[in-house]
Structure formats: structure tokens, C-alpha cells
Scaffold this motif. Structure first.
Motif, PDB file in Angstrom:
ATOM      1  N   GLY A  30       6.990   2.821  -3.443  1.00 21.73           N
ATOM      2  CA  GLY A  30       5.544   2.994  -3.419  1.00 21.73           C
ATOM      3  C   GLY A  30       4.968   3.298  -2.059  1.00 21.73           C
ATOM      4  N   ALA A  31       5.737   3.036  -1.012  1.00 22.04           N
ATOM      5  CA  ALA A  31       5.221   3.321   0.332  1.00 22.04           C
ATOM      6  C   ALA A  31       5.371   4.822   0.612  1.00 22.04           C
ATOM      7  N   TRP A  32       4.324   5.397   1.121  1.00 20.06           N
ATOM      8  CA  TRP A  32       4.375   6.821   1.436  1.00 20.06           C
ATOM      9  C   TRP A  32       3.888   7.062   2.867  1.00 20.06           C
ATOM     10  N   GLY A  33       4.274   8.177   3.404  1.00 22.38           N
ATOM     11  CA  GLY A  33       3.852   8.472   4.766  1.00 22.38           C
ATOM     12  C   GLY A  33       3.909   9.962   5.043  1.00 22.38           C
ATOM     13  N   VAL A  34       3.095  10.357   5.989  1.00 24.54           N
ATOM     14  CA  VAL A  34       3.055  11.759   6.422  1.00 24.54           C
ATOM     15  C   VAL A  34       3.124  11.768   7.953  1.00 24.54           C
ATOM     16  N   SER A  35       3.931  12.661   8.483  1.00 19.03           N
ATOM     17  CA  SER A  35       4.036  12.815   9.942  1.00 19.03           C
ATOM     18  C   SER A  35       3.626  14.222  10.338  1.00 19.03           C
ATOM     19  N   ALA A  44       4.034  12.871  17.891  1.00 25.10           N
ATOM     20  CA  ALA A  44       3.776  12.908  16.456  1.00 25.10           C
ATOM     21  C   ALA A  44       2.797  11.809  16.053  1.00 25.10           C
ATOM     22  N   PHE A  45       2.038  12.120  15.025  1.00 26.75           N
ATOM     23  CA  PHE A  45       1.087  11.170  14.443  1.00 26.75           C
ATOM     24  C   PHE A  45       1.568  10.857  13.031  1.00 26.75           C
ATOM     25  N   HIS A  46       1.651   9.569  12.710  1.00 27.02           N
ATOM     26  CA  HIS A  46       2.149   9.153  11.397  1.00 27.02           C
ATOM     27  C   HIS A  46       1.059   8.352  10.680  1.00 27.02           C
ATOM     28  N   PHE A  47       0.854   8.653   9.417  1.00 21.13           N
ATOM     29  CA  PHE A  47      -0.075   7.844   8.623  1.00 21.13           C
ATOM     30  C   PHE A  47       0.474   7.736   7.207  1.00 21.13           C
ATOM     31  N   GLY A  48      -0.011   6.730   6.480  1.00 18.28           N
ATOM     32  CA  GLY A  48       0.500   6.554   5.130  1.00 18.28           C
ATOM     33  C   GLY A  48      -0.206   5.442   4.397  1.00 18.28           C
ATOM     34  N   GLY A  49       0.334   5.117   3.239  1.00 19.03           N
ATOM     35  CA  GLY A  49      -0.270   4.071   2.420  1.00 19.03           C
ATOM     36  C   GLY A  49       0.778   3.454   1.521  1.00 19.03           C
ATOM     37  N   GLY A  50       0.285   2.711   0.510  1.00 11.08           N
ATOM     38  CA  GLY A  50       1.201   2.046  -0.403  1.00 11.08           C
ATOM     39  C   GLY A  50       1.928   0.891   0.234  1.00 11.08           C
ATOM     40  N   ARG A  51       1.340   0.337   1.274  1.00  5.28           N
ATOM     41  CA  ARG A  51       1.996  -0.757   1.988  1.00  5.28           C
ATOM     42  C   ARG A  51       0.972  -1.815   2.376  1.00  5.28           C
TER      43      ARG A  51
END
Lengths: 362, 225
Positions: free
Chosen positions: B50-55, B218-225
Motif C-alpha cells: 500500500g505504500a507508494w512513492g514518486v521520485s 532528487a525529491f521524493h514524495f508518497g503516501g499510503g504510509r
């Protein structure tokens, strides 16, 4: 590369603390910047250190030019020689180093004091760099840059007199100190007397003629022996004792990365006092990855007693840093072959000054 | 009779006067499972279900966009778009799986397949694939990490010889190998936001070529956590 190593080392030793790593990165940047400034700005002494002696270096083989004057296949070939990612935009990279300013920058990086720029008329292979272009480039640093003039030979049978007159006109400029020919690139035989008038000009004006010998890595070149093997040049060498013939690349076989016509070059130089040798390009990383071929060639030349016939050239600028790298590889090969400091001085600048009658840069 | 006895016992057990319920001496508190920060998942791979992320990465010469989503058992499909100076591109899809997942060490492997495209003087295009190892050592808000990869591209080339008798077409395929290494430092700003800075070395078309090292932020963001 040094900076990259520093960063890795910093991470391995200090991976538990960001503050320490930040400090390491900052120090790396500061040291790197300081190092660059000191190399480019403060210490501008020219020459190399050879066994504790400072020796001036003249690079007699450099190519200025314009990217768009080079045929497409050759542009691809040249681009493939650039380091990634510079190879992604070879035009920008090439024009950055093919201009007079770019060449002077490469010479400064290598601490080379003087250099010779080649005019080239080989529209089907390596392209065109006109005499006028070379004269203009040499004018930007007249005490450091000199030129070799060339001529078109593709219409030579009908335009012979006009082309020879153009050559004489170009050579009348004091910065133009010799003639450049490349039979393999220009597609004419070394033993074809139709073109011997060029050597007559060389003899009349006391301007040495430089000739590409050996095969060529460029697309579309003639690879047969009459175009590459200097043995075919012997009738001209014999017929024009007043002309000085400089055999470029030592007859190297760039296709198979072998010594090629080296023995023929040495034999001609031993036999004729008007034959000189120039060891450019054959010892590059791409053409001689281990450096063994260049070392063998320099060793054979020394063993033949021809040190006073060798004039150093690199065949740069090719890619950023090539001029410096080639000089370093040549020094390594010569040290491994037992060249003394006096002999190195002859190869790197003394023989050039004598043959071309050019005073060392102040 | 029995009913009367039960009522009597109940009355005996009940306090004489009503009082407030006693404070519990022990308590079982149900909390959500601790999740990893996005910067760790993006740099070390293998996020939780369920955890997702974008870099989003920018640097010299490499730019990239990378998205991961955990599907359980530390397995995560991923998508990547990468470019070198806007002249060389690769589009890849793959899987990331964490093999070692300890509080201060995570090791994962990735396999990607895609397409490579280079539009320059030397144009290249063809299918590509990559195997990658990611190793990270998260300590509080810092994530030092190392990436090692081996990239491969198959570059088909078509030669057409047009003769009077007809056109002859010849195909040849060349293999391009790109060993890859990155070493860098991730920084957790929050569970859902992070940064990293690293040095990259992608030796494109090794061993015949030469490559210059690069750097990126790099910039990382995400959700599901």
C-alpha cells in the motif's frame, strides 16, 4: 574522478552522521574548486617535467575546423569518440575545442607552449578546414599557433596550376610554416608524379610537407598500400631532396591496431636525410589501449638512431583532454624506452624548432 | 431456590455503593504498524503493501521520474522514465523486491524492461533491460545508499542496398552495456517527503567508451504510509 572518490570515501567512513558527511562534501567542493583555480590560474608554467628537467613541448599536429564542414559519417565517428554525455551533443563539444580559443585552452591544460594547426581539403572523408581559416586562427596567438597549408587535389588534373598557386599564396603568410597532405583521405597515390609539383613548392619555399601515412579510421578513406604505405613515397623523397617529408603516424595501421608500415618509415628516415617521423594518434587510448604499440615504435626509432628525426604531435584536439592525455602517454612510452632528457627535449621541441625554423615561445 | 442463590452471590460480589471503574493496570493499545519513510522506500526499494512513492530527479547528465507501489511481501511494481540531457531516453517497467529488511539495513533487487531511445548525432534505439541492487543504511533521518546496476540495450541496425535488381535489406544487432553505480545520501523530511543527493557513474557503452561521472538531486514524495 578524484572528487568522486573523495565522496565515496566520505560515505564509507562516516555513514552514521550527516553532519560529518556534509562537512566532507563541503570540503571536497572547496578543495576541488581550489585545485581547479590553482591549476588554471596560478601555475601557468609550460612544459613537462622529464627526469627532473623542464622541457618545452610543441604539438605539431592539431586540427581546427567547423563541425558542419565535416561529412556526416565522419561526424558520427568523431562523436563516438567523445566521452559520454559529451557524445550526446558532439557539435557543441567539437566546436568548443575546434575553435582557436578551444585549442588554446586544450594546449594550456596540457602545458604545451606552441602548436601547429592543419588545413585540410578532404571533402569526402574528414572534411574541410581552409587555409584562410587556419591563418585566421593562428592570428589569435601568433607566437603560439602556426599553420600547415593544404590544397584541393580532386580537380588537380585540370586545376593543377591554380591549386599550386593558391598553395603558394597561403604559404606566403608567415604563420604558415609547411604543407599538409593525406593521400588516404584525399584519394591520390603517393607515387603519382602528377602531384609531385606539391613537393617542388615545398622545396622552393623551404616549407616541410607533412603526410598522413598508414591506414585511417575514418569512413571513406583509401586503405590500399599506394595510399598508406610510405614505401610508395620513396620516388618523391628521392626526387626532391630539398623538400622535408614528415611521415605522420609512423605508418600505423589504425584498422587493426598494428605497427603497419613502421619499418618502412624507419628505413626511409635512415636512408634519406630529408625524412622525419611524427608519432601522433597511434598511441591514443582508442588506438593503442595498452600503450605497448607506441612504446615499441619509440623504442625502435631510438634503436635506429633516429631521435633527431622525431617531431612530436598528438592529432588533437579530438575530445576535451585528449591533447594532455596523449602527451602523458607519449612521455610514458619514451621513459619506458629509455629516452634521456636531452632526447626528450629533441622530440618535444628541439627538432621542431630546427626543421621549421620557429623560435620557442617566450 | 437456585435462582435465589445466584442472585444472592451476585449481590455479594457487587460493591455496596457504586464507584467509578478502576484505572486499568494494563492496556492493549492497537496502533497502526510503523511504516517506512518514502525516502527509504524510494532509495532502497521494496516498500510495504500500500505504500507508494514518486521520485523526481534532476542533475548532470541524468534526469528521471520513478514511481513505486508496494503490493505485499516487500514486492513493488515500478515505472521509470529517464533522460540524459534530453537526448537519450529510457522508458522502463519492472519489479522491486526487498530481500533484507532490518531496522538499519535494507537490500533489494530490481529488474526492469523497457525501450531506449537516443536522438543525437549518434542515434540509437532498441529494447533495454536492467538488473539493479539497492543497499541502504537508514539511521534516524539519514539514508546513505548505494546502487549498482547492469544495463543492456539491443540496438538493431538496418542497411538497405538499393540495386537495379531490387532492394536488399540487412539487419544487424549491437549490444550496448552500461554498468552503473550511484552513491548518495537520502534525507527524511517527513514520512511522506524526502530528498537525496548522489554521485552517479553510468559507463554508457562500456568498455569501448569513456564516461564522465554525474551528480543528482532528487525529491521524493508518497503516501499510503
Amino acid at each position: 574522478m578524484k572528487v568522486f572518490t573523495w565522496v565515496c570515501d566520505g560515505f564509507n567512513r562516516h555513514r552514521s552522521g550527516f553532519r560529518t558527511i556534509s562537512t566532507a562534501l563541503w570540503l571536497t567542493w572547496v578543495c576541488g574548486t581550489g585545485l581547479s583555480l590553482s591549476l588554471s590560474g596560478c601555475d601557468t608554467a609550460k612544459g613537462i617535467d622529464y627526469d627532473g628537467r623542464r622541457i618545452l613541448v610543441v604539438d605539431m599536429h592539431l586540427h581546427p575546423g567547423e563541425w558542419d564542414a565535416i561529412p556526416e559519417d565522419t561526424r558520427k565517428f568523431i562523436g563516438s569518440r567523445f566521452p559520454f554525455p559529451l557524445s550526446l551533443n558532439p557539435k557543441t563539444t567539437a566546436e568548443g575545442i575546434l575553435s582557436a580559443e578551444g585549442i588554446l585552452s586544450e594546449l594550456d591544460k596540457a602545458r604545451v607552449s606552441q602548436a601547429v594547426l592543419f588545413a585540410v581539403y578532404a571533402p569526402r572523408t574528414v572534411g574541410i578546414a581552409t587555409n584562410e581559416r587556419v591563418i585566421a586562427d593562428t592570428a589569435t596567438a601568433p607566437d603560439r599557433l602556426f599553420g600547415l597549408a593544404s590544397l584541393r587535389i580532386d580537380n588537380f588534373r585540370t586545376e593543377k596550376d591554380a591549386e599550386l598557386q593558391r598553395l603558394r599564396t597561403a604559404l606566403a603568410n608567415p604563420s604558415m610554416i609547411g604543407i599538409k597532405l593525406a593521400h588516404a583521405h584525399q584519394h591520390f597515390r603517393m607515387d603519382d608524379p602528377t602531384y609531385f609539383g606539391i613537393y617542388q613548392v615545398s622545396s622552393d619555399l623551404k616549407k616541410p610537407v607533412y603526410l598522413h601515412t598508414g591506414s585511417s579510421p575514418f569512413p571513406g578513406t583509401s586503405s590500399e598500400a599506394p595510399y598508406t604505405d610510405p614505401t610508395y613515397l620513396e620516388p618523391a623523397v628521392k626526387a626532391y631532396p630539398g623538400a622535408i617529408f614528415i611521415l605522420g603516424h609512423l605508418g600505423y595501421d589504425f584498422t587493426d591496431q598494428q605497427s603497419g608500415s613502421l619499418e618502412a618509415c624507419i628505413r626511409l628516415a635512415k636512408t634519406y636525410s630529408n625524412v622525419y617521423l611524427e608519432p601522433s594518434a597511434l598511441g591514443s587510448k582508442g588506438s593503442d589501449p595498452t600503450g605497448e604499440n607506441l612504446k615499441t615504435a619509440m623504442q625502435k626509432i631510438r634503436d635506429a638512431g633516429l631521435v633527431d628525426r622525431v617531431i612530436y604531435g598528438s592529432d588533437g584536439p579530438q575530445s576535451p583532454g585528449f591533447v594532455k592525455d596523449y602527451l602523458s602517454r607519449t612521455v610514458t612510452a619514451m621513459k619506458a624506452s629509455g629516452y634521456t632528457a636531452d632526447e626528450a627535449q629533441s622530440v618535444f621541441s628541439g627538432n621542431f624548432a630546427r626543421v621549421f625554423r620557429v623560435a620557442p615561445a617566450k | 431456590m437456585l435462582t435465589a442463590a445466584v442472585f444472592a452471590l451476585q449481590a455479594a460480589l457487587e460493591p455496596a455503593t457504586p464507584i467509578d471503574p478502576p484505572a486499568p493496570t494494563s492496556q492493549v493499545e492497537i496502533l497502526p504498524l510503523r511504516t517506512d519513510p518514502v525516502v527509504l522506500d524510494q532509495l532502497a526499494g521494496g516498500p510495504a503493501k500500500g505504500a507508494w512513492g514518486v521520485s523526481v530527479q534532476a542533475g548532470y547528465p541524468w534526469f528521471s521520474l520513478r514511481a513505486l507501489v508496494g503490493v505485499g511481501h516487500r514486492l513493488a511494481p515500478l515505472l521509470e522514465v529517464e533522460s540524459a540531457l534530453g537526448r537519450r531516453f529510457s522508458f522502463s517497467a519492472g519489479l522491486s523486491l526487498a530481500w533484507v529488511d532490518r531496522p538499519h539495513v535494507r537490500l533489494s533487487g530490481e529488474v526492469l524492461l523497457g525501450w531506449m531511445l537516443q536522438e543525437a548525432e549518434l542515434s540509437k534505439r532498441g529494447p533495454s533491460g536492467e538488473l539493479r541492487l539497492r543497499l541502504a543504511f537508514p539511521v534516524r533521518w539519514a539514508v546513505p545508499y548505494l546502487v549498482l546496476g547492469t544495463r543492456h540495450a539491443l540496438l538493431p541496425s538496418r542497411t538497405q542496398i538499393i540495386r537495379e535488381a531490387g532492394t536488399e535489406t540487412q539487419w544487424s544487432v549491437r549490444h550496448e552495456w552500461t554498468p552503473w553505480g550511484s552513491v548518495g545520501l537520502g534525507i527524511r523530511i517527513s514520512q511522506r517527503i524526502g530528498l537525496d543527493v548522489a554521485a552517479d557513474y553510468g559507463w554508457v557503452d562500456a568498455p569501448a567508451s569513456v564516461a564522465i561521472p554525474g551528480v543528482h538531486l532528487a525529491f521524493h514524495f508518497g503516501g499510503g504510509r
